[in-house]
Design a protein around this motif. Structure first.
Motif, PDB file in Angstrom:
ATOM      1  N   PRO A   1       0.616  -1.086  -0.026  1.00 13.91           N
ATOM      2  CA  PRO A   1       0.142   0.029  -0.155  1.00 13.91           C
ATOM      3  C   PRO A   1       0.988   1.359   0.292  1.00 13.91           C
ATOM      4  CG  PRO A   1      -0.001  -1.267   2.594  1.00 13.91           C
ATOM      5  CD  PRO A   1       0.544  -1.833   1.361  1.00 13.91           C
TER       6      PRO A   1
ATOM      7  N   ARG B   1      -5.436   4.255   2.418  1.00 13.09           N
ATOM      8  CA  ARG B   1      -4.070   3.742   2.710  1.00 13.09           C
ATOM      9  C   ARG B   1      -4.405   2.717   0.508  1.00 13.09           C
ATOM     10  NH1 ARG B   1      -4.001   1.217   7.260  1.00 13.09           N
ATOM     11  NH2 ARG B   1      -2.184   1.170   8.200  1.00 13.09           N
ATOM     12  N   TRP B   2      -3.668   3.454  -0.187  1.00 10.59           N
ATOM     13  CA  TRP B   2      -4.189   2.651  -1.528  1.00 10.59           C
ATOM     14  C   TRP B   2      -3.221   1.787  -2.280  1.00 10.59           C
ATOM     15  CZ3 TRP B   2      -1.124   4.643  -6.774  1.00 10.59           C
ATOM     16  CH2 TRP B   2      -1.572   3.690  -7.138  1.00 10.59           C
ATOM     17  N   HIS B   3      -3.810   0.430  -1.990  1.00  2.00           N
ATOM     18  CA  HIS B   3      -3.106  -0.943  -2.307  1.00  2.00           C
ATOM     19  C   HIS B   3      -3.020  -1.043  -4.000  1.00  2.00           C
ATOM     20  CE1 HIS B   3      -3.929  -1.751   1.958  1.00  2.00           C
ATOM     21  NE2 HIS B   3      -4.806  -1.264   1.640  1.00  2.00           N
ATOM     22  N   THR B   4      -2.235  -1.413  -4.129  1.00  2.00           N
ATOM     23  CA  THR B   4      -1.834  -1.452  -5.577  1.00  2.00           C
ATOM     24  C   THR B   4      -2.087  -2.339  -6.599  1.00  2.00           C
ATOM     25  OG1 THR B   4       0.222  -1.176  -5.912  1.00  2.00           O
ATOM     26  CG2 THR B   4      -0.347   0.905  -5.539  1.00  2.00           C
TER      27      THR B   4
ATOM     28  N   ASN C   1      -7.991  -1.517  -7.744  1.00  2.00           N
ATOM     29  CA  ASN C   1      -7.235  -0.969  -6.898  1.00  2.00           C
ATOM     30  C   ASN C   1      -8.242  -1.307  -5.484  1.00  2.00           C
ATOM     31  OD1 ASN C   1      -4.562  -0.107  -7.650  1.00  2.00           O
ATOM     32  ND2 ASN C   1      -6.983   0.949  -9.296  1.00  2.00           N
TER      33      ASN C   1
ATOM     34  N   TRP D   1      -8.745   0.299  -1.322  1.00  2.00           N
ATOM     35  CA  TRP D   1      -8.667   1.439  -0.406  1.00  2.00           C
ATOM     36  C   TRP D   1      -8.527   1.248   0.685  1.00  2.00           C
ATOM     37  CZ3 TRP D   1      -9.507   2.876  -5.313  1.00  2.00           C
ATOM     38  CH2 TRP D   1      -8.712   3.663  -6.112  1.00  2.00           C
TER      39      TRP D   1
ATOM     40  N   GLU E   1      -3.286   6.420 -12.673  1.00  2.00           N
ATOM     41  CA  GLU E   1      -2.410   5.383 -12.147  1.00  2.00           C
ATOM     42  C   GLU E   1      -0.999   5.812 -12.428  1.00  2.00           C
ATOM     43  OE1 GLU E   1      -2.799   0.971 -11.783  1.00  2.00           O
ATOM     44  OE2 GLU E   1      -4.395   1.977 -12.708  1.00  2.00           O
TER      45      GLU E   1
END
Length: 213
Positions: free
Chosen positions: A15, A23-26, A39, A41, A126
């Protein structure tokens, strides 16, 4: 793990951490998914914006599905709030619908999207996100170099221009930052509004040439 498939936990998908933000989970990039965007979050505190309010009219015009993976969220669709406990699916096929979601600490939301009838390509947002990692380390020259590289590939990307303006301002490159933010606000109306309060642009907001509503 196999060359033919991958099994992985959401928390393992590196993340992106930004203080005060979800949190951004790619997922798409990490797993190299090529058919659609995906994606997730997860909220780090109660009342946090997990899915930023947006529509898809001026962006990628994606049809989107959101899945509340854990805990609880409140979605707002065209101004109307909806309760969304874990297991809820929110389908938004109309790009014009303004959508967003707020969660509690522990809320995780999966987002899947693509433009109907069009071969999927990662969005400019992105593609420029790699540069945002340098905000944490304040390596502004590296962020600028990466954003300029993306802009050379996608010269019409307003989000890339906006982020470049922010990085230039942080780096103290005032005139370049002003030129880029003036350029960015001509691409999408939302950037004009964002520019008025964005901390990244605080150092140049006193300039007479800074764009105003």
């Amino acid at each position: 793990m196999s060359a033919r498939y991958t099994v992985v936990a959401l928390d393992e998908l590196g993340p992106h951490e930004t203080e005060g933000q979800a949190r951004w989970h790619t997922i798409r990039r990490t797993l190299d998914i090529r058919a659609f965007g995906m994606n997730a979050w997860s909220a780090t505190e109660d009342g946090q914006q997990v899915i930023g309010e947006h529509d898809e009219v001026d962006g990628e015009q994606h049809e989107e599905v959101y899945v509340v993976v854990s805990d609880h969220a409140t979605f707002t669709l065209d101004g109307e709030p909806f309760d969304a406990p874990a297991g809820t699916l929110v389908h938004v096929p109309d790009p014009a619908v303004k959508r967003g979601a707020v969660g509690t600490k522990g809320t995780a939301i999966l987002a899947v999207g693509a433009k109907p009838g069009v071969a999927f390509e990662p969005s400019p947002w992105e593609r420029t996100a790699d540069a945002l990692a340098f905000w944490q380390t304040e390596e502004w020259d590296k962020a600028i170099a990466l954003l300029e590289e993306h802009l050379a590939e996608s010269p019409d990307s307003g989000v890339t221009v906006y982020n470049l303006a922010c990085a230039l301002a942080r780096a103290g490159r005032r005139e370049q930052a002003l030129a880029r933010i003036r350029e960015a606000v001509t691409t999408e109306d939302r950037f004009l509004e964002l520019a008025q309060t964005d901390d990244d642009l605080a150092s140049i907001r006193d300039d007479p040439s800074f764009p105003r509503p």
